[in-house]
Design a protein around this motif. Structure first.
Motif, short mmCIF file in Angstrom:
data_model
loop_
_atom_site.label_atom_id
_atom_site.label_comp_id
_atom_site.label_asym_id
_atom_site.label_seq_id
_atom_site.Cartn_x
_atom_site.Cartn_y
_atom_site.Cartn_z
N SER A 278 0.54 5.20 0.80
CA SER A 278 -0.26 6.27 1.38
C SER A 278 0.30 7.61 0.92
CB SER A 278 -0.22 6.19 2.91
OG SER A 278 -0.73 4.94 3.36
N SER B 19 -5.18 -1.20 -7.23
CA SER B 19 -6.48 -0.65 -6.86
C SER B 19 -6.25 0.59 -5.99
CB SER B 19 -7.31 -1.69 -6.11
OG SER B 19 -6.64 -2.09 -4.92
N ARG B 20 -7.35 1.26 -5.66
CA ARG B 20 -7.22 2.47 -4.86
C ARG B 20 -8.36 2.59 -3.86
NH1 ARG B 20 -8.80 7.50 -8.96
NH2 ARG B 20 -10.93 6.80 -9.40
N ASP B 21 -8.07 3.36 -2.81
CA ASP B 21 -9.08 3.75 -1.83
C ASP B 21 -9.01 5.27 -1.76
OD1 ASP B 21 -10.60 4.37 0.41
OD2 ASP B 21 -9.99 2.60 1.51
N THR B 22 -9.90 5.91 -2.46
CA THR B 22 -9.84 7.37 -2.52
C THR B 22 -10.17 8.02 -1.17
OG1 THR B 22 -12.11 7.44 -3.34
CG2 THR B 22 -10.34 7.45 -4.98
N SER B 23 -10.95 7.34 -0.35
CA SER B 23 -11.28 7.90 0.97
C SER B 23 -10.05 7.97 1.87
CB SER B 23 -12.38 7.07 1.63
OG SER B 23 -11.92 5.79 1.97
N LYS B 24 -9.11 7.08 1.62
CA LYS B 24 -7.87 7.06 2.42
C LYS B 24 -6.69 7.66 1.66
CE LYS B 24 -9.10 2.93 5.06
NZ LYS B 24 -8.70 1.53 5.41
N ASN B 25 -6.93 8.01 0.40
CA ASN B 25 -5.87 8.53 -0.46
C ASN B 25 -4.70 7.55 -0.54
OD1 ASN B 25 -5.38 10.69 -2.25
ND2 ASN B 25 -3.90 11.60 -0.85
N GLN B 26 -5.06 6.30 -0.81
CA GLN B 26 -4.08 5.22 -0.90
C GLN B 26 -4.28 4.43 -2.18
OE1 GLN B 26 -5.03 2.93 2.62
NE2 GLN B 26 -3.53 4.02 3.89
N PHE B 27 -3.22 3.82 -2.67
CA PHE B 27 -3.35 2.87 -3.74
C PHE B 27 -2.50 1.64 -3.40
CE2 PHE B 27 0.62 3.69 -6.21
CZ PHE B 27 1.01 4.90 -5.65
N THR B 28 -2.95 0.52 -3.93
CA THR B 28 -2.42 -0.77 -3.49
C THR B 28 -2.03 -1.63 -4.69
OG1 THR B 28 -3.74 -0.75 -1.47
CG2 THR B 28 -2.98 -2.90 -2.25
N THR C 118 0.83 -1.19 0.00
CA THR C 118 0.00 0.00 0.00
C THR C 118 0.87 1.24 0.00
OG1 THR C 118 -1.84 -1.09 1.12
CG2 THR C 118 -1.74 1.30 1.29
#
Length: 125
Positions: free
Chosen positions: A23, A72-81, A21
């Motif tokens: 961040s 993939s990404r989690d825009t709510s956490k501003n992270q990509f994996t 991940t």
């Protein structure tokens, strides 16, 4: 000032799936014309580009991943994996995440202008 920070398990067993991940702070992974990359450097070898995620959610992969990789990404956490399946000892490397801002017609022609510090992942039983 943009900052990127990789997190990953330090040791993974062969055949398992590795999950890394990145961040991001100081910028958004949805910022227009931004591209968020994964690279790695095996011990004693050169830097290898693995894949990228665009600001709009599109993904790009190096053919060398042979369908083992998924970003993939989690825009709510501003992270990509990055998930890398069926790992082998050859996947042992320092893994980096980095940003490209596209200022031209082809995003790959732009430099990686911000990097994480890298994280060492060792694949071993």
């Amino acid at each position: 000032q943009v900052q990127l920070q990789e997190t990953a398990p330090g040791l993974v067993k062969p055949s398992q799936t590795l999950s890394l991940t990145c961040s991001v702070s100081g910028d958004s992974i949805t910022t227009s014309h931004s591209y968020w990359n994964w690279l790695r450097q095996p011990p004693g070898k050169g830097l290898e580009w693995m894949g990228a995620l665009s600001y709009s959610g599109s993904t790009y992969y190096s053919p060398s991943l042979k369908s083992r990789g998924s970003i993939s990404r989690d825009t709510s956490k501003n992270q990509f994996t990055l998930q890398l399946s069926s790992v082998t000892p050859e996947d042992t490397a320092v893994y980096f995440c980095a940003r490209i801002i596209n200022e031209g017609s082809s995003w790959m022609d732009n430099p990686l202008d911000a990097w994480g510090q890298g994280t060492l992942v060792t694949v071993s039983s």
